[in-house]
Write a protein that holds these residues in place. Structure first.
Motif, mmCIF file in Angstrom:
data_model
loop_
_atom_site.group_PDB
_atom_site.id
_atom_site.type_symbol
_atom_site.label_atom_id
_atom_site.label_comp_id
_atom_site.label_asym_id
_atom_site.label_seq_id
_atom_site.Cartn_x
_atom_site.Cartn_y
_atom_site.Cartn_z
ATOM 1 N N SER A 153 12.116 11.503 -12.989
ATOM 2 C CA SER A 153 12.485 11.789 -11.404
ATOM 3 C C SER A 153 12.431 10.827 -10.801
ATOM 4 O O SER A 153 13.098 9.683 -11.008
ATOM 5 C CB SER A 153 11.579 13.134 -11.190
ATOM 6 N N ILE A 154 11.985 11.253 -9.310
ATOM 7 C CA ILE A 154 11.975 9.973 -8.343
ATOM 8 C C ILE A 154 10.991 9.085 -8.591
ATOM 9 O O ILE A 154 10.994 7.985 -7.668
ATOM 10 C CB ILE A 154 12.039 10.824 -6.942
ATOM 11 N N TRP A 155 10.236 9.171 -9.463
ATOM 12 C CA TRP A 155 9.305 7.837 -9.692
ATOM 13 C C TRP A 155 10.026 6.594 -9.970
ATOM 14 O O TRP A 155 9.565 5.451 -9.906
ATOM 15 C CB TRP A 155 8.346 8.541 -11.013
ATOM 16 N N ALA A 156 10.799 6.617 -10.638
ATOM 17 C CA ALA A 156 12.013 5.521 -11.061
ATOM 18 C C ALA A 156 12.379 4.768 -9.787
ATOM 19 O O ALA A 156 12.343 3.528 -9.895
ATOM 20 C CB ALA A 156 13.196 6.199 -11.664
ATOM 21 N N GLY A 157 12.372 5.406 -8.562
ATOM 22 C CA GLY A 157 12.517 4.711 -7.192
ATOM 23 C C GLY A 157 11.465 3.674 -7.036
ATOM 24 O O GLY A 157 11.801 2.585 -6.332
ATOM 25 N N ARG A 191 0.611 -1.215 0.007
ATOM 26 C CA ARG A 191 0.048 -0.083 -0.127
ATOM 27 C C ARG A 191 0.759 1.133 -0.099
ATOM 28 O O ARG A 191 0.515 2.220 -0.484
ATOM 29 C CB ARG A 191 -0.863 -0.199 1.265
ATOM 30 N N ALA A 192 1.989 1.200 0.818
ATOM 31 C CA ALA A 192 2.997 2.509 0.644
ATOM 32 C C ALA A 192 3.579 2.675 -0.549
ATOM 33 O O ALA A 192 3.826 3.623 -0.988
ATOM 34 C CB ALA A 192 4.091 2.089 1.652
ATOM 35 N N LEU A 193 3.961 1.312 -1.290
ATOM 36 C CA LEU A 193 4.333 1.520 -2.672
ATOM 37 C C LEU A 193 3.450 2.185 -3.615
ATOM 38 O O LEU A 193 3.826 2.983 -4.369
ATOM 39 C CB LEU A 193 5.155 0.340 -3.163
ATOM 40 N N THR A 194 2.257 1.879 -3.590
ATOM 41 C CA THR A 194 1.352 2.459 -4.254
ATOM 42 C C THR A 194 0.920 3.918 -4.063
ATOM 43 O O THR A 194 0.927 4.646 -5.097
ATOM 44 C CB THR A 194 -0.200 1.726 -3.855
ATOM 45 N N GLY A 195 0.812 4.222 -2.977
ATOM 46 C CA GLY A 195 1.079 5.685 -2.618
ATOM 47 C C GLY A 195 2.230 6.642 -2.952
ATOM 48 O O GLY A 195 2.020 7.702 -3.635
ATOM 49 N N TYR A 196 3.387 5.838 -2.953
ATOM 50 C CA TYR A 196 4.562 6.242 -3.503
ATOM 51 C C TYR A 196 4.776 6.654 -4.979
ATOM 52 O O TYR A 196 4.828 7.749 -5.274
ATOM 53 C CB TYR A 196 5.774 5.524 -2.999
ATOM 54 N N ARG A 197 4.069 5.732 -5.663
ATOM 55 C CA ARG A 197 4.068 5.781 -7.062
ATOM 56 C C ARG A 197 3.126 7.017 -7.568
ATOM 57 O O ARG A 197 3.492 7.470 -8.646
ATOM 58 C CB ARG A 197 3.698 4.534 -7.818
ATOM 59 N N ILE A 198 1.881 7.035 -6.809
ATOM 60 C CA ILE A 198 1.177 7.975 -7.237
ATOM 61 C C ILE A 198 1.599 9.288 -7.024
ATOM 62 O O ILE A 198 1.661 10.326 -7.893
ATOM 63 C CB ILE A 198 -0.377 7.906 -6.425
ATOM 64 N N LEU A 199 2.117 9.588 -5.815
ATOM 65 C CA LEU A 199 2.810 11.032 -5.371
ATOM 66 C C LEU A 199 3.975 11.371 -6.201
ATOM 67 O O LEU A 199 3.954 12.579 -6.657
ATOM 68 C CB LEU A 199 2.949 10.916 -3.943
ATOM 69 N N LEU A 235 4.431 10.459 -9.209
ATOM 70 C CA LEU A 235 4.134 10.821 -10.628
ATOM 71 C C LEU A 235 3.821 12.253 -10.628
ATOM 72 O O LEU A 235 3.871 12.917 -11.400
ATOM 73 C CB LEU A 235 3.240 10.063 -10.827
ATOM 74 N N GLY A 236 2.836 12.687 -9.608
ATOM 75 C CA GLY A 236 2.473 14.082 -9.553
ATOM 76 C C GLY A 236 3.632 15.304 -9.491
ATOM 77 O O GLY A 236 3.491 16.087 -10.080
ATOM 78 N N TYR A 237 4.436 14.532 -8.585
ATOM 79 C CA TYR A 237 5.708 15.500 -8.624
ATOM 80 C C TYR A 237 6.575 15.376 -9.882
ATOM 81 O O TYR A 237 6.954 16.617 -10.345
ATOM 82 C CB TYR A 237 6.777 14.767 -7.475
ATOM 83 N N ALA A 238 6.699 14.415 -10.563
ATOM 84 C CA ALA A 238 7.434 14.696 -11.969
ATOM 85 C C ALA A 238 6.506 15.475 -12.964
ATOM 86 O O ALA A 238 7.023 16.091 -13.596
ATOM 87 C CB ALA A 238 7.621 12.988 -12.364
#
Length: 393
Positions: free
Chosen positions: A98-102, A7-15, A17-20
């Protein structure tokens, strides 16, 4: 254990993406080829819309998806050197994803542990170095941060999974052991005593009955050995123990007593007779039915020991006490008592009357069984069951 990580990874990817996307829109006019950058960001957004829920659980996050997700991240990093200007790249501008690749690297770490994390983070590191054209200080810093953090998370995931498997095996062993002990108590209270009685009566009658008694004695010894040695068989795998527990639950189990409170005094009163005296409160002493039945069975096992070991003329007294936090039953006799070390020797010989039929039952109820015996002065057994206890607690 893993669900919060996914769940945390899902939130990380969405956030991220918004940053990128925010970085892209803020620097749109500074790209050397804005349409090319816009095309990739559009493809990345579409990829996220189609796959955002693929990292919500380990079942959805397949190896094929992780490879594709990592390819999208690597493609965006390498495309940056084509659509962005050399001045911005040399100045340390962020790559397109950007950091989405992480997120792609973290997905590898959670799915496959630290080994997969090494592979994913190394590929991302190589792509970043290729995009910058060399090991710039800020690039090396970011690469090391992603590499170390992903490997650490992968290692923690592996340790947590190993701990979870160990706990599951321990619970299986405990469940199998408890079920074996319960069956051993039932065998001791029923089958073994019948075989012992047949042996004694057969020897007294003589003739063919004596032969039958001899065979019953042999079977009693064999069954006692099986009960004593089968509580926790050596070299048995956890899977075998789990299968044994399931099998034992499915065959030969006694019906469970009804739910709800039960009067312990009503269960103990039938034991009263010429050689047994019973005393208790004038009001009902209530316990959960399962706990009351186990307590009554333990009292019956204690009285059986009195009849077998204290002699024909021995008397026994049962005292029932109703305390605010527990129910206490004391069984006392005026027999010769128990010699020091006799209980340990009996347990080694497979005679589990005290170990299983009494102490085992009380332990399963969360209570205790205290035995006090002085040679020549009788034996006293105090059984204590806390309020609110039930079988298996």
């Amino acid at each position: 254990m893993e669900l919060p990580l996914w769940r945390a990874l899902t939130g990380y990817r969405i956030l991220t993406l918004g940053y990128a996307l925010a970085l892209f829109f803020l620097n749109y006019r500074e790209y050397a080829h804005p349409p090319g950058a816009a095309l990739y960001m559009g493809a990345l957004t579409l990829w996220m819309l189609l796959t955002w829920n693929r990292v919500t659980s380990p079942e959805r996050c397949t190896k094929r998806f992780l490879v594709a997700d990592l390819a999208v991240a690597l493609g965006g990093i390498l495309l940056t050197s084509v659509v962005d200007s050399a001045e911005r790249i040399d100045g340390g501008a962020a790559t397109l994803p950007s950091i989405w690749a992480g997120g792609a690297v973290l997905g590898c770490a959670i799915k496959g542990g630290w080994r997969w994390a090494i592979v994913g983070s190394t590929l991302v590191a190589a792509a970043n170095l290729a995009e910058r054209g060399g090991p710039a200080r800020d690039t090396v810093h970011n690469v090391l941060l992603v590499w170390v953090s992903s490997v650490a998370i992968g290692y923690i995931v592996e340790v947590a999974r190993a701990s979870e498997r160990t706990l599951a095996r321990a619970l299986q062993i405990e469940a199998a052991t408890r079920e074996r002990e319960r069956l051993a108590r039932d065998i001791h209270d029923g089958v073994l005593q019948v075989l012992a009685m047949v042996q004694r009566r057969g020897a007294a009658l003589g003739g063919e009955a004596a032969e039958l008694g001899r065979m019953a004695g042999e079977q009693e010894i064999a069954l006692r050995t099986l009960v004593a040695g089968g509580l926790l068989p050596p070299q048995a795998s956890p899977e075998q123990l789990a299968d044994d527990a399931e099998l034992l639950r499915s065959v030969g189990t006694a019906p469970r007593p009804p739910e709800g409170p039960c009067d312990v005094g009503a269960l103990l009163a039938p034991h009263a007779g010429a050689a047994v005296s019973f005393a208790g409160p004038g009001t009902p002493v209530l316990l959960e039915a399962a706990a009351a039945a186990e307590l009554a069975a333990a009292v019956g096992a204690a009285l059986d020991n009195v009849r077998k070991h204290a002699g024909d003329g021995a008397r026994a007294w049962i005292l029932l006490e109703d305390e605010p936090d527990a129910v206490i039953v004391t069984v006392r006799d005026d027999g010769p008592g128990i010699a020091e070390g006799r209980l340990a020797a009996a347990e080694r010989e497979g005679r589990m009357g005290v170990a299983l039929s009494i102490r085992g039952r009380l332990r399963d109820l969360g209570g205790s069984a205290e035995l006090l015996s002085v040679p020549g002065q009788g034996t006293e057994v105090e059984l204590k069951v806390p309020r609110g206890s039930g079988v298996g607690k």
